[in-house]
Design a protein around this motif. Structure first.
Motif, short mmCIF file in Angstrom:
data_model
loop_
_atom_site.label_atom_id
_atom_site.label_comp_id
_atom_site.label_asym_id
_atom_site.label_seq_id
_atom_site.Cartn_x
_atom_site.Cartn_y
_atom_site.Cartn_z
N ALA A 1 0.83 -1.21 0.00
CA ALA A 1 0.00 0.00 0.00
C ALA A 1 0.86 1.26 0.00
CB ALA A 1 -0.93 -0.02 1.21
N MET A 2 1.93 1.26 0.79
CA MET A 2 2.82 2.42 0.83
C MET A 2 3.43 2.69 -0.54
SD MET A 2 4.18 4.96 2.34
CE MET A 2 3.89 4.71 4.09
N THR A 3 3.87 1.64 -1.21
CA THR A 3 4.45 1.80 -2.54
C THR A 3 3.44 2.43 -3.49
OG1 THR A 3 5.94 -0.08 -2.25
CG2 THR A 3 5.45 0.57 -4.50
N ASP A 4 2.20 1.96 -3.45
CA ASP A 4 1.19 2.48 -4.37
C ASP A 4 0.85 3.93 -4.06
OD1 ASP A 4 1.25 0.04 -5.53
OD2 ASP A 4 -0.81 -0.52 -5.08
N VAL A 5 0.81 4.29 -2.78
CA VAL A 5 0.58 5.69 -2.41
C VAL A 5 1.71 6.56 -2.95
CG1 VAL A 5 0.51 7.32 -0.48
CG2 VAL A 5 -0.85 5.21 -0.40
N GLU A 6 2.95 6.12 -2.76
CA GLU A 6 4.10 6.89 -3.25
C GLU A 6 4.10 7.03 -4.76
OE1 GLU A 6 7.30 4.67 -1.57
OE2 GLU A 6 7.19 5.68 0.39
N GLU A 7 3.52 6.04 -5.47
CA GLU A 7 3.48 6.08 -6.93
C GLU A 7 2.27 6.84 -7.48
OE1 GLU A 7 3.85 2.17 -8.57
OE2 GLU A 7 5.86 1.85 -7.74
#
Length: 322
Positions: A234-240
């Motif tokens: 989820a963190m990766t997708d938010v950052e992207e």
């Protein structure tokens, strides 16, 4: 405080007070209805494992959207079933593919309907996997190119939101870049951020005709045993650049919905998947469960866990009752 001063039953004594102090509720505005679009004409084929759910050709999809609008359901998510499949999933990103044509038809006839599209390749590949196969596995980076083209083709056709479900690393930033690069800065992305390799998808495989011809999807979908991994994904997708984070399935992963709601300042969606729907129907048909009560309790559990939006095959029935 201790009994008898503190009596919890005081606020449960009649329906009015129970409604007044209720902490969570399901609203028709929370619901997104999945639709399976079959290429061709005059098609309305019920899914054997999902009573009341159909593969439908475009004219029936439009009619369904008109009914949903009348019920107050604000949004649908589209899954395509093309007549032709190949190793490259070429119909997924064809500007005149089944989903692209369906979007145009809905927007012409029911312009108020908020149209979300599933962005994946499993429905379009002849091998049933979610991307391009190399060395007997899905090639992550090669697949990203085609997912981006698919998302762009949906938006060009009029989609209001895209929802990548493939679980390839880097898909959100790749899609965000191609949308922004073509002037679609305001199109949101609802990421299937936390999608587990689940046995609850069985009926969906029938509905979308997307069962893998070999192997399984465990090299790209998540291990059901993992919790911390969900936070990393989820963190990766938010950052992207993801705008909404989805957890799939819903009921077996209420703890994960809660984790995301507690840790991210983004709307959380839950996918109340085909297996969950099928179980309730099967038990209700046998008289073992009350269909309406269990349906609402299931949806309410996802709201209580922290979901703002629920993708559910119950949407029409829930909307009628609401």
């Amino acid at each position: 405080m201790a009994f008898p001063i503190d009596r919890g039953r005081r606020l449960r004594s009649n329906p009015a007070i129970r409604r007044m102090v209720r902490e969570n509720q399901v609203s028709v505005d929370d619901l997104i209805y999945p639709l399976f679009v079959a290429e061709g004409e005059g098609i309305k084929k019920e899914i054997s494992s999902m009573p009341g759910i159909y593969q439908m050709s475009i004219e029936h999809i439009v009619t369904e959207c008109e009914k949903l609008k009348a019920l107050g359901v604000p949004s649908v998510i589209l899954f395509g079933i093309p007549e032709h499949k190949d190793a490259m999933g070429s119909q997924a990103y064809d500007k005149h593919g089944v989903i692209q044509n369906t979007i145009r038809a809905i927007k012409h006839e029911v312009p108020e309907m908020y149209v979300i599209t599933d962005v994946c390749m499993c429905e379009y590949t002849d091998h049933g996997h979610c991307g391009i196969i190399k060395n007997n596995d899905v090639d992550n980076d090669e697949t990203l190119k085609y997912l981006a083209l698919e998302a762009l083709s949906h938006v060009e056709a009029g989609a209001d939101m895209v929802a990548p479900s493939d679980m390839m690393d880097g898909r959100i930033i790749t899609i965000r870049d191609i949308l922004d690069g073509n002037g679609y800065h305001n199109i949101p992305i609802m990421s299937y951020a936390v999608k587990y390799s689940s046995a609850f998808y069985g009926p969906f495989r029938e509905a979308a005709e997307s069962t893998p011809a070999f192997g399984d999807r465990k090299t790209y979908q998540m291990d059901p045993a993992n919790r911390r991994e969900a936070l990393r994904e989820a963190m990766t997708d938010v950052e992207e650049g993801a705008d909404i984070l989805m957890v799939k399935p819903g009921l077996p992963y209420l703890d994960i919905i809660r984790e995301l709601a507690d840790n991210f300042d983004k709307p959380i969606a839950a996918y109340n998947v085909s297996g969950e729907y099928a179980m309730v129907h099967a038990a209700a048909q046998r008289g073992w469960l009350d269909y309406e009560k269990v349906m609402f309790e299931s949806l309410l559990s996802m709201k209580r866990a922290g979901a703002k939006l629920i993708l559910t095959y119950f949407a029409k029935d829930a909307a009628r009752l609401l």
